[in-house]
Design a protein around this motif. Structure first.
Motif, PDB file in Angstrom:
ATOM      1  N   GLN A 716       0.849  -1.179   0.000  1.00 21.37           N
ATOM      2  CA  GLN A 716       0.000   0.000   0.000  1.00 21.37           C
ATOM      3  C   GLN A 716       0.890   1.236   0.000  1.00 21.37           C
ATOM      4  O   GLN A 716       1.726   1.415   0.892  1.00 21.37           O
ATOM      5  CB  GLN A 716      -0.882   0.042   1.256  1.00 21.37           C
ATOM      6  N   LEU A 717       0.699   2.082  -1.000  1.00 18.04           N
ATOM      7  CA  LEU A 717       1.442   3.345  -1.005  1.00 18.04           C
ATOM      8  C   LEU A 717       0.807   4.340  -0.055  1.00 18.04           C
ATOM      9  O   LEU A 717       1.469   5.239   0.458  1.00 18.04           O
ATOM     10  CB  LEU A 717       1.477   3.933  -2.421  1.00 18.04           C
ATOM     11  N   VAL A 718      -0.503   4.215   0.149  1.00 19.13           N
ATOM     12  CA  VAL A 718      -1.232   5.133   1.031  1.00 19.13           C
ATOM     13  C   VAL A 718      -1.990   4.300   2.053  1.00 19.13           C
ATOM     14  O   VAL A 718      -2.861   3.507   1.696  1.00 19.13           O
ATOM     15  CB  VAL A 718      -2.210   6.019   0.233  1.00 19.13           C
ATOM     16  N   ALA A 719      -1.627   4.447   3.305  1.00 18.60           N
ATOM     17  CA  ALA A 719      -2.273   3.697   4.393  1.00 18.60           C
ATOM     18  C   ALA A 719      -3.082   4.658   5.259  1.00 18.60           C
ATOM     19  O   ALA A 719      -2.907   5.884   5.197  1.00 18.60           O
ATOM     20  CB  ALA A 719      -1.228   2.974   5.229  1.00 18.60           C
ATOM     21  N   THR A 720      -3.952   4.097   6.068  1.00 17.70           N
ATOM     22  CA  THR A 720      -4.823   4.917   6.909  1.00 17.70           C
ATOM     23  C   THR A 720      -4.877   4.370   8.321  1.00 17.70           C
ATOM     24  O   THR A 720      -4.998   3.155   8.520  1.00 17.70           O
ATOM     25  CB  THR A 720      -6.257   4.956   6.348  1.00 17.70           C
ATOM     26  N   VAL A 721      -4.766   5.273   9.282  1.00 12.97           N
ATOM     27  CA  VAL A 721      -5.049   4.956  10.680  1.00 12.97           C
ATOM     28  C   VAL A 721      -6.230   5.826  11.083  1.00 12.97           C
ATOM     29  O   VAL A 721      -6.146   7.055  11.027  1.00 12.97           O
ATOM     30  CB  VAL A 721      -3.838   5.247  11.592  1.00 12.97           C
ATOM     31  N   ARG A 722      -7.314   5.192  11.464  1.00 12.48           N
ATOM     32  CA  ARG A 722      -8.523   5.947  11.814  1.00 12.48           C
ATOM     33  C   ARG A 722      -8.605   6.114  13.331  1.00 12.48           C
ATOM     34  O   ARG A 722      -8.514   5.131  14.065  1.00 12.48           O
ATOM     35  CB  ARG A 722      -9.777   5.245  11.295  1.00 12.48           C
ATOM     36  N   ILE A 723      -8.787   7.346  13.762  1.00 10.16           N
ATOM     37  CA  ILE A 723      -8.999   7.645  15.189  1.00 10.16           C
ATOM     38  C   ILE A 723     -10.461   8.058  15.321  1.00 10.16           C
ATOM     39  O   ILE A 723     -10.855   9.162  14.972  1.00 10.16           O
ATOM     40  CB  ILE A 723      -8.061   8.768  15.666  1.00 10.16           C
ATOM     41  N   LEU A 724     -11.282   7.123  15.779  1.00 19.20           N
ATOM     42  CA  LEU A 724     -12.712   7.364  15.940  1.00 19.20           C
ATOM     43  C   LEU A 724     -12.962   7.793  17.378  1.00 19.20           C
ATOM     44  O   LEU A 724     -12.641   7.059  18.313  1.00 19.20           O
ATOM     45  CB  LEU A 724     -13.495   6.100  15.602  1.00 19.20           C
ATOM     46  N   HIS A 725     -13.528   8.980  17.549  1.00 18.81           N
ATOM     47  CA  HIS A 725     -13.623   9.512  18.924  1.00 18.81           C
ATOM     48  C   HIS A 725     -14.978  10.149  19.174  1.00 18.81           C
ATOM     49  O   HIS A 725     -15.594  10.732  18.269  1.00 18.81           O
ATOM     50  CB  HIS A 725     -12.517  10.548  19.166  1.00 18.81           C
ATOM     51  N   GLN A 726     -15.414  10.015  20.410  1.00 21.72           N
ATOM     52  CA  GLN A 726     -16.606  10.739  20.831  1.00 21.72           C
ATOM     53  C   GLN A 726     -16.260  12.217  20.989  1.00 21.72           C
ATOM     54  O   GLN A 726     -15.132  12.555  21.374  1.00 21.72           O
ATOM     55  CB  GLN A 726     -17.118  10.178  22.161  1.00 21.72           C
ATOM     56  N   PRO A 727     -17.211  13.123  20.687  1.00 18.55           N
ATOM     57  CA  PRO A 727     -16.907  14.552  20.797  1.00 18.55           C
ATOM     58  C   PRO A 727     -16.423  14.908  22.203  1.00 18.55           C
ATOM     59  O   PRO A 727     -17.051  14.528  23.202  1.00 18.55           O
ATOM     60  CB  PRO A 727     -18.251  15.222  20.484  1.00 18.55           C
ATOM     61  N   GLY A 728     -15.288  15.596  22.275  1.00 20.55           N
ATOM     62  CA  GLY A 728     -14.772  16.044  23.560  1.00 20.55           C
ATOM     63  C   GLY A 728     -13.955  15.020  24.306  1.00 20.55           C
ATOM     64  O   GLY A 728     -13.564  15.258  25.457  1.00 20.55           O
ATOM     65  N   SER A 729     -13.661  13.885  23.673  1.00 18.85           N
ATOM     66  CA  SER A 729     -12.915  12.846  24.389  1.00 18.85           C
ATOM     67  C   SER A 729     -11.412  12.953  24.182  1.00 18.85           C
ATOM     68  O   SER A 729     -10.663  12.136  24.703  1.00 18.85           O
ATOM     69  CB  SER A 729     -13.402  11.460  23.935  1.00 18.85           C
ATOM     70  N   GLY A 730     -10.971  13.932  23.408  1.00 22.00           N
ATOM     71  CA  GLY A 730      -9.541  14.132  23.221  1.00 22.00           C
ATOM     72  C   GLY A 730      -8.972  13.474  21.982  1.00 22.00           C
ATOM     73  O   GLY A 730      -7.759  13.288  21.883  1.00 22.00           O
ATOM     74  N   GLY A 731      -9.823  13.138  21.019  1.00 19.41           N
ATOM     75  CA  GLY A 731      -9.347  12.489  19.804  1.00 19.41           C
ATOM     76  C   GLY A 731      -8.424  13.376  18.988  1.00 19.41           C
ATOM     77  O   GLY A 731      -7.367  12.937  18.515  1.00 19.41           O
ATOM     78  N   SER A 732      -8.798  14.647  18.815  1.00 19.72           N
ATOM     79  CA  SER A 732      -7.958  15.576  18.047  1.00 19.72           C
ATOM     80  C   SER A 732      -6.624  15.798  18.746  1.00 19.72           C
ATOM     81  O   SER A 732      -5.574  15.880  18.095  1.00 19.72           O
ATOM     82  CB  SER A 732      -8.681  16.910  17.860  1.00 19.72           C
ATOM     83  N   THR A 733      -6.664  15.904  20.080  1.00 22.63           N
ATOM     84  CA  THR A 733      -5.423  16.094  20.835  1.00 22.63           C
ATOM     85  C   THR A 733      -4.514  14.885  20.660  1.00 22.63           C
ATOM     86  O   THR A 733      -3.299  15.022  20.455  1.00 22.63           O
ATOM     87  CB  THR A 733      -5.745  16.309  22.325  1.00 22.63           C
ATOM     88  N   LEU A 734      -5.098  13.696  20.728  1.00 27.35           N
ATOM     89  CA  LEU A 734      -4.317  12.466  20.561  1.00 27.35           C
ATOM     90  C   LEU A 734      -3.653  12.434  19.179  1.00 27.35           C
ATOM     91  O   LEU A 734      -2.472  12.090  19.049  1.00 27.35           O
ATOM     92  CB  LEU A 734      -5.248  11.274  20.753  1.00 27.35           C
ATOM     93  N   ALA A 735      -4.413  12.798  18.140  1.00 27.59           N
ATOM     94  CA  ALA A 735      -3.867  12.777  16.780  1.00 27.59           C
ATOM     95  C   ALA A 735      -2.704  13.755  16.649  1.00 27.59           C
ATOM     96  O   ALA A 735      -1.675  13.440  16.034  1.00 27.59           O
ATOM     97  CB  ALA A 735      -4.968  13.118  15.774  1.00 27.59           C
ATOM     98  N   ARG A 736      -2.858  14.922  17.243  1.00 26.47           N
ATOM     99  CA  ARG A 736      -1.786  15.927  17.153  1.00 26.47           C
ATOM    100  C   ARG A 736      -0.582  15.527  18.013  1.00 26.47           C
ATOM    101  O   ARG A 736       0.559  15.855  17.686  1.00 26.47           O
ATOM    102  CB  ARG A 736      -2.329  17.297  17.535  1.00 26.47           C
ATOM    103  N   GLN A 737      -0.854  14.840  19.105  1.00 25.28           N
ATOM    104  CA  GLN A 737       0.275  14.304  19.889  1.00 25.28           C
ATOM    105  C   GLN A 737       1.101  13.335  19.044  1.00 25.28           C
ATOM    106  O   GLN A 737       2.340  13.363  19.074  1.00 25.28           O
ATOM    107  CB  GLN A 737      -0.261  13.562  21.127  1.00 25.28           C
ATOM    108  N   ALA A 738       0.399  12.494  18.294  1.00 25.18           N
ATOM    109  CA  ALA A 738       1.107  11.531  17.445  1.00 25.18           C
ATOM    110  C   ALA A 738       1.941  12.262  16.401  1.00 25.18           C
ATOM    111  O   ALA A 738       3.108  11.930  16.168  1.00 25.18           O
ATOM    112  CB  ALA A 738       0.102  10.592  16.773  1.00 25.18           C
ATOM    113  N   LEU A 739       1.357  13.267  15.785  1.00 21.78           N
ATOM    114  CA  LEU A 739       2.088  14.051  14.781  1.00 21.78           C
ATOM    115  C   LEU A 739       3.313  14.712  15.410  1.00 21.78           C
ATOM    116  O   LEU A 739       4.416  14.699  14.844  1.00 21.78           O
ATOM    117  CB  LEU A 739       1.148  15.113  14.190  1.00 21.78           C
ATOM    118  N   TRP A 740       3.120  15.297  16.596  1.00 20.64           N
ATOM    119  CA  TRP A 740       4.220  15.989  17.280  1.00 20.64           C
ATOM    120  C   TRP A 740       5.376  15.026  17.588  1.00 20.64           C
ATOM    121  O   TRP A 740       6.539  15.346  17.358  1.00 20.64           O
ATOM    122  CB  TRP A 740       3.689  16.628  18.564  1.00 20.64           C
ATOM    123  N   ASN A 741       5.042  13.870  18.079  1.00 20.32           N
ATOM    124  CA  ASN A 741       6.091  12.935  18.500  1.00 20.32           C
ATOM    125  C   ASN A 741       6.745  12.183  17.338  1.00 20.32           C
ATOM    126  O   ASN A 741       7.823  11.616  17.500  1.00 20.32           O
ATOM    127  CB  ASN A 741       5.526  11.948  19.522  1.00 20.32           C
TER     128      ASN A 741
END
Length: 1562
Positions: A716-741
């Motif tokens: 696969q040249l293009v892969a996907t990791v899906r972060i499915l989150h309930q609103p306000g549970s910190g899903g966006s923060t988790l995704a950005r933490q992954a990007l940062w690290n």
């Protein structure tokens, strides 16, 4: 009212003022504000526009208040003078009563009798309608003849004495200070002369008048030894309708008239004429300017400077010139001594002359002392550094890095370019450049060395037809790169944009400038979020000043305009020409003048919030670093690129209290519910604040990404990791933490929202390849897609796969990994469907997470109150409903329900609860609260000061990541929901109604498109589980909630009507009203609204379908089958039903036609609607006795009526207008079924596991279109299947154009499940193979034994051949099968057909694919057939797919090539599906990911085809082995880089032949 009439304005208290303000219709918010500020009558009488502006009164309201105030003052003055006249008249009448004849007093004559009559019954402006123009005109008439209107004027200062500044200008109607007498001898006294009458005279008379006034004034000044200036063109009395000292100007056609007039000095000053000339300077013609550029006028000024050296011991007698009308010549009066006495020049009588002359020596001494005291002194330098700092930072240490700058500049000299480097480090939104050579050797050329920019011209800034603001922003890429607007052409440009002179510019380009400035200030950038910086780098011309006028007007004179000029002369000209907009004092306050440019540059660079010498770096494949240039980064504008040293250029000084406060604020805003920023991570990483907690799901994300990078090779040249989150549970923060690290090991970026898909892919590949040599060695790119629409994400992924596949990249490791962060109301359930690439983030905390949150909460509470870190506290409490209820209850205690702020809380809560990701811009909030615009670094503070304590805790501020536009929302959607529940004084219906009445929101221009989108979603957007919503809804959740209230339908209709009117009679709201009414069986109203929507959008297939649904629902309700089956049904009873049904069918057919012309959608609802109504009508017709079912179960009479000419007597008259249409019913249903079958054949359906078995209350969401088709086809066939005798058939044949036996046979096949390709292939999904085989054998048996002899038509022949192919899939040894060669021969008929459908061409690709057993000999004919079929199939596919998004045009592979020969080699996908032992959603994922090819049960049945790649294409040999057939790769990423021999699994689709699981042959 009576009390107001009795009192004069200055006697009013604040209550009187409030009453009057309401009478003149000032908005309540402003009335209350003036009342709170204790504005009494005396204050109202004295206040001006600036004062009202300081009280945050809006511009329009200011104009209204001042206009009505002045009218009131005039009317009271008129009444006052009238009352005095009356008293005088009374006194006069009393005195004259003893006389025989009364006489009129002088006072009576002063007021005309007409005005006296008016004033007697005149009522002040209070009593009349404030907007009554007739009253206004009467008052104006009275004023003109009676009391002069008291208009406020801007004050200005005269030209500096002795200065001959050609740039100095006066502004018409401004007022100079009162005329003055002698002050300190050196300060000039001033005298004004209108000269309005004299300029109309001839030259001689004009010169005499002019010389007389000059000589008289000059001699008066010289005799008292004072400086003075006489001004001609300035009003010298109040009698002419102008204010004393008001600048009017005089037209000057010939300046020599006034220069030559001073030749009278010699005659008049004898014997001191020469001395007088030394004291009286030449006339100075000071231009009087106006904004409208009307007739040129001047103020003519003459300075008098009696230097003691010249006039010492001399007394000046003058003989003033006077034009004698009797003698028609100029004569000189007798010699007279004049002097200045107060503000006048008066003669000295003869008896006083000796005393005056004797005092001359004393005057000379005083003059000499005054001259000595005026010696030049050292100039005290202004603190320009501090002034510059205050203007740019508002007194803070650093500038706001979210502030936009609009730069206006003229030509910059090459030696000064380096001195503008500070502009390279600020956010420049656009540059208005008046230098046509800027691209060659000017500032633009210098800027491009460091940044990128888009070149625009003023004409570009206009909306195209029906273009929204957001579309306009995207079209010009306004927030992607700096916009460089060449305002006067560009010399280095091949187009037709040449520079022009000032006059031509005013005629041709000034209008475009005005529009451009208005767009930027009102539509693009929010008020207060930008600073306009004027750089006067060379000589100033009028267009630059016009730009200032436009910005000053559009920004309402705000103080966020700054001017920088090193050359004082340039500044003076600019400031003088700017006077029509603002005074010299105002321009001085906003200007930095005389400071060297390099000093300005160095000073500003110390104020920048980031280090100017910092650089950004990216990791490279060699484990080193590369520099990311700013210009290159800006070109990848759709990506927010994360560098290794992200945020390290941020100036952090923990010893600085301001910096410490800023860090605390950043941390607090995050824990209150704000979106995490890279700065949060940097500060935590450096130890400046606490660490950001990592949820357990973070480890899962890292594990999946690491597995993709370091685990077994994946193709696969293009892969996907899906972060499915309930609103306000910190899903966006988790995704950005992954990007940062990951930023030091991978190239990381977040995709900005609402960007063009093509651009995103282009920029992603640029980031992959940046500063790399070999694309196969590049570091993978980790791309964050945050809360994007699933369709949009799929489209990006699809396009990126295609784009990177064309690069010939090896497929050992993914080159791109998407982090798709998506909201979900049931993330755990969704994760089970795709467990290998998804993680769930919920409100529920694990034990380890509870410990981390508990410890963090203790630390935070030491610094913040729980209310100020609300979202974090809610997370730590797992969003328990009781906690939210208690919090909101405590917060709302004592809240003022009637206040504007509380209303704002309700509106924001309403939007945030019902519309995901909604917000309201800060600009809208300011307009609603009536706040004046603030500059950006004071803006949020000003807004927060206006809020209540509750609102400050509930609102969270955030900025758009692209535009930096500031908005607010409630801290969390669950809090918003609870606010609406607890504010029980109003239902959501009433809150929504109130919101629609708030004109401040809807008339506010800025951010209008975004706000209206949220409003539309609030009332229209339905919830879909497929879109991540918790439920499927028939209407928007708001409308559904309103419908559930008492009298819900009535309320829902009212609120939708209000929205319809509010949004300009929006047709989509009319559509919703139609749907709402028909769902509640209000069909008359539904029909009205459906027709209203259609009237506005007559070619919209969805609206036309809605009209059809009105009639369909009406038919179902009025003629319910369950009730009619138990009643006696007569033809007359069904007359109305038939009429309604035919209306519905007509609407659905119109929808079908409209859908064909819609390029961006594939709406088959019109076909579905026709089938639904047609089948229902058949069921209704069968209820009549004349059409009753026969003993054999057929409907012989009904068929005879519908297909033949026969019309039973019972229905001849009742249905006379319907017969023709009813006889076309069968054909319509059949064609609609065929069209739906074709759509299903082309594209993969997106049904989920839940869709398989669930029922839905959403009437137009067909969860399984295949099953629906089977069901409806069966109903359709049931009513038409019957067998006739030869005579009956012959009779019927005479009434129809087709063979009845063929039609009946086709319908019988339909009823058996073989009527079209979809139905036939659906049989293969039956898990019971024997049952499927028997069904197919039965279908085949219905066809004639020799189809060729019977000459089956195209449709029947297609179905016949496909039945054999399908049967071979489940029963390859069935005796019902004909031989392969016979099917091939039969299919040759397809090429003879004029209008061959896609089914036939598809079968040709199957049958004429080279077969080792049957194609041993080369055949040009077979090659031609296959090539023609493939080309035609592809052409039909391209027509079919239109401009659909990738997710909707995902092609469906019907058959795969198997290991056998003949019919045995065709393996249908349904057969393979049975070999995959998993749930439906898991089976779908195996196909999408390619894991299906690892299943031995599947691959055992399939044949690997050998071919080769050539220039990025796959080819195989044809029947002749000397030419080639092109095969399309299903996933371009699996293509090898070079020219290789390959093997693959071949798939047959309606889009052509596709290669699956491509492998290089070793």
């Amino acid at each position: 009212m009576d009390e107001l009439k009795k009192l004069r304005l200055e006697e009013w208290d604040e209550n009187h003022v409030r009453t009057w303000l309401k009478l003149i219709r000032v908005k309540d918010a402003h009335v209350q504000k003036l009342y709170d500020e204790e504005v009494t009558g005396a204050v109202l009488q004295a206040i001006d526009a600036d004062g009202l502006n300081d009280l945050n009164v809006k511009k329009g309201q200011i104009q209204l208040i001042l206009k009505k105030r002045n009218e009131l003052l005039n009317s009271q003055s008129l009444e006052c003078s009238t009352s005095e006249v009356r008293e005088s008249e009374k006194a006069s009448l009393t005195r004259d009563s003893q006389k025989t004849a009364p006489t009129q007093t002088p006072q009576t004559e002063a007021l005309p009798s007409k005005e006296r009559l008016k004033s007697q019954d005149h009522v002040a402006a209070l009593a009349s309608d404030p907007f009554d123009t007739s009253a206004d005109s009467q008052l104006a008439s009275a004023t003109e003849k009676g009391v002069k209107e008291n208009k406020p004027h801007n004050q200005c200062n005269p030209r500096p004495f002795g200065k001959d500044d050609i740039n100095f200008k006066y502004v018409k109607n401004q007022v100079l200070p009162p005329e003055t007498g002698v002050k300190n001898l050196m300060s000039p006294c001033h005298e004004y002369k209108s000269l309005a009458t004299a300029v109309t005279l001839d030259r001689q008379r004009l010169q005499a008048k002019f010389a007389r006034e000059v000589i008289k004034f000059a001699s008066g000044c010289m005799n008292v030894r004072t400086n003075g200036t006489i001004h001609f063109g300035v009003e010298d009395s109040n009698s002419s309708g102008y204010t004393h000292g008001e600048i009017i100007g005089v037209p000057v056609k010939d300046p020599d008239i006034y220069v030559d007039a001073l030749d009278y000095i010699d005659k008049c000053f004898r014997p001191h004429g020469e001395i007088a000339r030394l004291c009286i300077e030449q006339p100075k013609f000071v231009e009087v300017i106006t904004k409208d550029g009307s007739e040129k006028r001047f103020v003519i000024e003459i300075d008098v400077n009696p230097s003691v050296e010249i006039v010492k011991n001399k007394t000046f007698r003058v003989r003033l010139p006077n034009f004698s009308e009797n003698r028609n010549k100029i004569e000189n009066e007798k010699a007279t001594i004049y002097r200045r006495n107060g503000a006048k020049t008066e003669p000295i009588c003869e008896e006083s002359q000796d005393d005056f002359i004797s005092g001359m020596q004393e005057r000379d001494k005083r003059r000499e002392a005054a001259e000595n005291s005026e010696k030049p002194r050292n100039r005290i330098c202004e603190d320009l550094g501090r002034k510059l700092s205050v203007l740019l930072t508002g007194g803070k240490k650093y500038m706001d890095n979210s502030q936009w700058y609009v730069v206006v500049t003229n030509k910059c000299q090459p030696e000064d370019l380096q001195k503008l480097n500070f502009l390279l480090h600020v956010n420049i939104f656009c540059v208005f450049d008046f230098d046509p050579d800027s691209k060659i050797d000017g500032f633009f050329q210098h800027y491009l060395k460091h940044h990128t920019a888009n070149v625009h011209f003023l004409q570009d800034y206009k909306y195209e037809d029906k273009e929204s603001t957001s579309d306009f922003r995207r079209r010009l890429c306004l927030f992607d790169q700096t916009s460089w607007i060449f305002c006067n052409g560009c010399n280095d440009y091949a187009g037709d944009e040449r520079p022009c002179d000032v006059n031509t510019w005013v005629k041709s380009r000034k209008k475009h400038l005005k529009r451009t400035v208005s767009l930027i200030c009102n539509d693009i950038l929010p008020a207060g979020s930008f600073v306009v910086l004027f750089l006067l780098l060379s000589q100033v011309e009028q267009p630059l000043v016009d730009t200032f006028h436009e910005f000053y007007a559009e920004m309402n004179g705000r103080n966020d305009i700054i001017c920088i000029a090193e050359c004082e002369e340039n500044y003076q000209k600019w400031a003088n020409l700017a006077q029509p907009s603002c005074s010299l004092e105002t321009t001085d306050k906003m200007s930095i003048v005389g400071m060297k440019l390099n000093h300005v540059n160095d000073t500003i660079q110390t104020m920048l919030p980031t280090l100017i010498d910092s650089a950004r770096h990216l990791p490279v494949s060699t484990r080193g670093l590369c520099l990311l240039k700013a210009a290159d980064e800006e070109r990848m504008s759709t990506l927010e690129i994360l560098s290794i040293d992200q945020c390290e250029d941020y100036k952090v000084d923990v010893r600085d209290p301001d910096c410490e406060r800023q860090i605390i604020k950043i941390e607090r805003d995050f824990y209150r519910g704000g979106k995490v920023s890279w700065l949060n991570f940097m500060l935590a990483e450096k130890g400046y604040c606490g660490e950001v907690i990592q949820r357990d799901a973070y480890k899962d994300v890292v594990k999946i990404v690491d597995g993709m990078l370091r685990g077994p090779p994946v193709k696969q040249l293009v892969a996907t990791v899906r972060i499915l989150h309930q609103p306000g549970s910190g899903g966006s923060t988790l995704a950005r933490q992954a990007l940062w690290n990951f930023r030091k090991d991978l190239r990381c970026a977040a995709i900005k929202p609402s960007c063009a898909v093509g651009k995103v892919c282009e920029h992603a590949i640029q980031l992959l390849e940046y500063e790399e040599n070999d694309i196969n060695q590049c570091l993978p790119v980790l791309l964050l897609v945050d809360d994007s629409d699933e369709d949009c994400f799929d489209e990006i992924k699809h396009e990126l796969i295609a784009a990177v596949g064309s690069k010939k990249v090896s497929t050992v490791r993914p080159r791109f990994i998407f982090l798709s962060c998506m909201r979900s109301h049931n993330p755990e359930k969704q994760c089970k469907n795709i467990p290998l690439e998804a993680v769930a983030v919920t409100h529920k905390l694990t034990e380890e997470e509870k410990r981390l949150f508990s410890n963090k909460r203790k630390i935070l509470i030491e610094h913040f109150e729980p209310e100020f870190i609300l979202t974090f506290v809610l997370m730590s409490e797992e969003f328990q409903e009781e906690y939210i209820q208690d919090f909101v209850k405590h917060l709302l205690e004592g809240i003022d329900h009637s206040s504007l702020v509380t209303r704002l809380i309700k509106y924001v809560a309403l939007l945030n609860h019902y519309v995901e990701n909604s917000n309201i811009s800060l600009s809208h909030c300011e307009a609603f609260l009536g706040l004046g615009t603030q500059i950006d670094h004071l803006r949020q503070q000003s807004f927060e000061i206006s809020l209540t304590d509750q609102a400050r805790l509930l609102f969270i501020h955030f900025s758009d990541c692209t535009t930096e536009i500031k908005s607010i929302r409630i801290v969390h959607p669950l809090v918003a929901k609870e606010i609406l529940r607890q504010l029980s004084d109003q239902s959501v219906n009433q809150i929504a109604m109130d919101l629609l009445q708030e004109k401040a929101f809807f008339k506010h221009r800025f951010g209008h498109d975004e706000f209206i989108k949220f409003i539309r979603d609030l009332f229209i957007r339905r919830h879909r589980k497929s879109k991540g919503d918790s439920t499927d809804t028939f209407f928007s959740p708001l409308i559904e909630d309103i419908c559930n209230e008492e009298k819900g339908l009535e309320k829902a209709v009212d609120v939708l009507k209000a929205a319809y009117e509010c949004l300009g009679k929006d047709p989509y709201f009319a559509q919703q009203l139609a749907r709402l009414h028909y769902s509640h069986e209000k069909f008359e109203e539904a029909e009205y609204w459906a027709k209203d929507a259609k009237r506005q959008l007559p070619s919209n297939s969805y609206i036309l379908d809605t009209e059809g649904q009105v009639y369909r629902k009406m038919l179902y309700m009025k003629f319910d089958l369950t009730h009619l089956e138990n009643e006696v049904v007569t033809p007359y009873k069904l007359t109305e039903a038939i009429g309604i049904a035919l209306k519905a069918i007509e609407c659905f057919r119109a929808a079908q036609k409209a859908a064909q012309s819609e390029a961006d959608s594939m709406n088959n609802s019109g076909f579905v609607g026709e089938v639904e109504v047609g089948c229902y009508l058949l069921q209704l017709l069968s209820l009549l006795d004349i059409f009753a079912k026969d003993k054999d179960g057929s409907y012989r009479e009904l068929v005879c009526y519908l297909l033949g000419k026969n019309i039973p007597e019972e229905i001849t008259e009742p249905w006379k207008s319907f017969h023709g249409k009813l006889k076309g019913l069968q054909k319509g249903i059949y064609e609609a079924l065929e069209r739906i079958s074709e759509d299903i054949s082309y594209f993969q359906t997106d049904k989920s596991e839940d869709d398989e078995n669930k029922t839905s209350n959403v009437e137009d969401h067909l969860h399984n279109l295949r099953k629906w088709l089977m069901r409806k086809a069966s109903i359709y066939a049931r009513y038409f299947v019957c067998w006739f005798t030869e005579q009956e058939e012959q009779d019927l044949k005479q009434g129809s154009n087709c063979s009845l036996s063929l039609l009946i046979r086709r319908l019988e096949i339909y009823r058996s499940g073989g009527g079209n390709i979809t139905m036939l292939l659906s049989v293969l999904s039956d898990q019971n193979t024997d049952r499927a085989a028997k069904k197919l054998e039965k279908i085949i048996s219905m066809y004639p034994e020799d189809p060729q002899k019977d000459k089956l038509d195209l449709i029947d022949l297609v179905n016949y051949i496909l039945s054999h192919i399908a049967l071979a899939c489940v029963a390859p040894r069935s005796s019902n099968l004909v031989i392969y060669q016979k099917l091939r021969k039969l299919s040759l008929q397809f090429q003879k057909e004029k209008h061959c459908n896609s089914n036939a061409w598809f079968l040709l690709t199957l049958l004429y694919w080279p077969d080792d057993a049957y194609d041993k000999e080369p055949s040009e004919q077979k090659v031609a057939i296959l090539n023609t079929a493939l080309a035609t199939l592809r052409r039909l596919y391209d027509v079919k797919i239109k401009n659909l998004p990738p997710r909707k045009k995902r092609i469906y592979t019907q058959f795969f090539l198997g290991n056998g020969h003949g019919l045995d080699k065709f393996i249908h996908r349904n057969v393979l599906e049975k070999l995959i032992d998993s749930r439906l959603n898991e089976r779908r994922m195996t196909w999408l990911t390619g894991d299906v090819w690892k299943n031995p049960n599947v691959t055992r049945k399939l044949k690997r085809v050998k071919g080769w790649t050539e220039k990025g294409n796959i080819f195989v040999h044809d029947h002749c082995n000397h030419s080639k057939i092109r095969i399309l790769p299903l996933h371009s990423a699996s293509m090898p880089c070079g020219n290789e021999n390959v093997t693959f699994y071949l798939g047959f689709t309606y889009g052509g032949l596709f290669a699956n699981d491509i492998q290089v042959e070793r």
